[in-house]
Structure formats: structure tokens, C-alpha cells
Design a protein around this motif. Structure first.
Motif, PDB file in Angstrom:
ATOM      1  N   UNK A 179      39.084   4.194  22.652  1.00 37.92           N
ATOM      2  CA  UNK A 179      39.580   3.570  21.428  1.00 37.92           C
ATOM      3  C   UNK A 179      40.040   4.639  20.437  1.00 37.92           C
ATOM      4  N   UNK A 180      40.835   4.201  19.464  1.00 39.62           N
ATOM      5  CA  UNK A 180      41.433   5.138  18.517  1.00 39.62           C
ATOM      6  C   UNK A 180      40.830   5.046  17.113  1.00 39.62           C
ATOM      7  N   UNK A 181      39.802   4.202  16.911  1.00 43.08           N
ATOM      8  CA  UNK A 181      39.331   3.941  15.551  1.00 43.08           C
ATOM      9  C   UNK A 181      38.863   5.194  14.834  1.00 43.08           C
ATOM     10  N   UNK A 182      38.087   6.040  15.521  1.00 45.56           N
ATOM     11  CA  UNK A 182      37.589   7.242  14.877  1.00 45.56           C
ATOM     12  C   UNK A 182      38.708   8.135  14.401  1.00 45.56           C
ATOM     13  N   UNK A 183      39.747   8.279  15.228  1.00 42.15           N
ATOM     14  CA  UNK A 183      40.889   9.123  14.862  1.00 42.15           C
ATOM     15  C   UNK A 183      41.634   8.549  13.668  1.00 42.15           C
ATOM     16  N   UNK A 184      41.780   7.241  13.621  1.00 43.53           N
ATOM     17  CA  UNK A 184      42.467   6.618  12.494  1.00 43.53           C
ATOM     18  C   UNK A 184      41.648   6.793  11.222  1.00 43.53           C
TER      19      UNK A 184
ATOM     20  N   UNK B 203      41.959  -3.791  10.173  1.00 45.13           N
ATOM     21  CA  UNK B 203      41.941  -4.230  11.571  1.00 45.13           C
ATOM     22  C   UNK B 203      40.918  -3.443  12.382  1.00 45.13           C
ATOM     23  N   UNK B 204      40.893  -2.113  12.197  1.00 41.53           N
ATOM     24  CA  UNK B 204      39.949  -1.279  12.931  1.00 41.53           C
ATOM     25  C   UNK B 204      38.524  -1.531  12.459  1.00 41.53           C
ATOM     26  N   UNK B 205      38.352  -1.688  11.145  1.00 41.01           N
ATOM     27  CA  UNK B 205      37.013  -1.942  10.595  1.00 41.01           C
ATOM     28  C   UNK B 205      36.456  -3.256  11.130  1.00 41.01           C
ATOM     29  N   UNK B 206      37.287  -4.268  11.210  1.00 46.28           N
ATOM     30  CA  UNK B 206      36.844  -5.558  11.742  1.00 46.28           C
ATOM     31  C   UNK B 206      36.393  -5.413  13.189  1.00 46.28           C
ATOM     32  N   UNK B 207      37.110  -4.607  13.963  1.00 46.68           N
ATOM     33  CA  UNK B 207      36.731  -4.368  15.354  1.00 46.68           C
ATOM     34  C   UNK B 207      35.382  -3.648  15.427  1.00 46.68           C
ATOM     35  N   UNK B 208      35.157  -2.685  14.522  1.00 45.06           N
ATOM     36  CA  UNK B 208      33.887  -1.968  14.506  1.00 45.06           C
ATOM     37  C   UNK B 208      32.730  -2.892  14.146  1.00 45.06           C
ATOM     38  N   UNK B 209      32.957  -3.799  13.215  1.00 46.64           N
ATOM     39  CA  UNK B 209      31.927  -4.786  12.866  1.00 46.64           C
ATOM     40  C   UNK B 209      31.608  -5.674  14.066  1.00 46.64           C
ATOM     41  N   UNK B 210      32.636  -6.033  14.833  1.00 53.04           N
ATOM     42  CA  UNK B 210      32.413  -6.868  16.026  1.00 53.04           C
ATOM     43  C   UNK B 210      31.613  -6.114  17.082  1.00 53.04           C
ATOM     44  N   UNK B 211      31.896  -4.817  17.244  1.00 51.95           N
ATOM     45  CA  UNK B 211      31.145  -3.999  18.205  1.00 51.95           C
ATOM     46  C   UNK B 211      29.676  -3.955  17.820  1.00 51.95           C
ATOM     47  N   UNK B 212      29.399  -3.740  16.548  1.00 45.52           N
ATOM     48  CA  UNK B 212      28.012  -3.708  16.079  1.00 45.52           C
ATOM     49  C   UNK B 212      27.325  -5.046  16.313  1.00 45.52           C
TER      50      UNK B 212
END
Length: 199
Positions: A104-109, A61-70
């Protein structure tokens, strides 16, 4: 999948993410996730085969969000036909979003996952590696275009792309730890550095 089932799955993921971020993956139990999500063990095992499966779903879920940000950042600068302004605008894009990104919390996760040997061994961290490679590839292309291949200083474009990623993640953690806007400041330093390198 029925809507109520989707909502239940999301509640479990949200509760698990909170617990993993607060206590770490090793200290997060299925019982704890069930209690925090207000669901049942039956509901949990309907959606996930166990803790490892839950971890993979969280990272996905977090990886998909990071791909969307890019993708959004690349779309935002795609209209710029000159490669130098496009690279600098890409960096400026994240300077402007720094406050939102820091929340956001992605880096921490990601850190929670990467420090758990069990999750690395089961391949959960592979999704994080895929995110890193996607960012490296995209930023390398921007740098190569701006410098017409190899940066004038002799620095390899891919290493410079990695430096951007390391700067981004390191400044993110510094911002989270101190509560100060280090992310925007460090991205500005990198943008000014590249501006100087580009002449």
C-alpha cells in the motif's frame, strides 16, 4: 451524485496520488493531474476547489482506509476473552498482513503531506493526526487490559502504544526502501518482546 461523476472524481484522485507520490505535492500541478487523469479542468474544478482541497480528499481517502484496517484488526481478535492473548493476536494479525500492507501507498502519501508546510498550515495533516490518535487509543486499551493497567516494567501504556505505531511505520518504510520483508520481522520482534514482558 451520478455514477459517471463519481468515476471521474476517482480517476482524478488516483492520478493525483500517483503524481504526489512520484514528484511530491509541491511539484504536482492541476494541469498535470488533469493530463494524467485524462479529464478536463472543468471536471477537476467541479470536484475540487483547488490543490489544497484535492490534498484533503487524498488524505481523507487514505485515512478512511487506515481506520478500516484498524477496525478489521480489532474485530479479528474481539472473540478472544483473555486480554493477553488478544493483544498478542492483534500484533500477529499484522504480521500476517505485512506483505499486503507493504504494497500500500498510505505511509508514503502521509510523508508527502507532512513534509509540505502548506498542507500542514491548511489543516490537511489534521486527518493524519486523527489516524495516529485512533491507533494510539485502541492499542493503549489492549495494552492496559493485558497488563492490568501499567506494564510491569513501568513503561507507560500509551508510550508503548506509540512505540508500536513507530515500529509499524518505520518498518514499513524500511520494507519499501529495501524491498525486503522488514515489516513482518519487526512486528514479530515487538510481539516477542511483549510476550516476554507479559511473562
Amino acid at each position: 451524485m451520478p455514477r459517471d461523476s463519481t468515476i471521474t472524481r476517482e480517476r482524478i484522485l488516483q492520478a493525483a496520488e500517483r503524481l504526489v507520490l512520484e514528484y511530491g505535492f509541491g511539484s504536482t500541478t492541476v494541469d498535470g493531474v488533469v493530463a494524467a487523469s485524462g479529464t478536463s479542468k472543468g471536471a477537476f474544478f467541479h470536484h475540487f476547489t483547488g490543490k489544497d482541497d484535492l490534498a484533503r480528499a487524498l488524505v481523507a481517502r487514505i485515512a478512511a482506509a487506515d481506520h478500516r484496517v484498524l477496525a478489521a484488526a480489532l474485530d479479528a481478535v474481539a472473540h478472544l476473552t483473555e486480554p493477553k492473548p488478544r493483544l498478542l493476536a492483534f500484533l500477529a494479525y499484522f504480521e500476517e498482513l505485512a506483505g499486503t500492507v507493504t504494497a500500500e501507498e498510505s505511509g508514503c502519501l502521509y510523508i508527502s503531506v507532512l513534509t509540505e508546510r502548506q498542507l500542514i498550515d491548511t489543516g490537511t495533516a489534521d486527518q493524519i493526526v486523527a489516524v495516529v490518535h485512533a491507533w494510539r487509543h485502541a492499542v493503549t486499551e489492549l495494552i492496559q487490559a493485558a497488563f492490568h493497567g501499567r506494564p510491569a516494567t513501568g513503561i507507560d501504556a500509551e508510550r508503548l502504544a506509540d512505540h508500536f505505531f513507530v515500529t509499524f511505520e518505520g518498518a514499513y518504510l524500511l520494507s519499501r526502501a529495501t524491498g525486503k520483508p522488514h515489516l513482518a520481522a519487526q512486528l514479530r520482534v515487538m510481539r516477542l518482546m511483549l510476550t516476554s514482558m507479559l511473562g
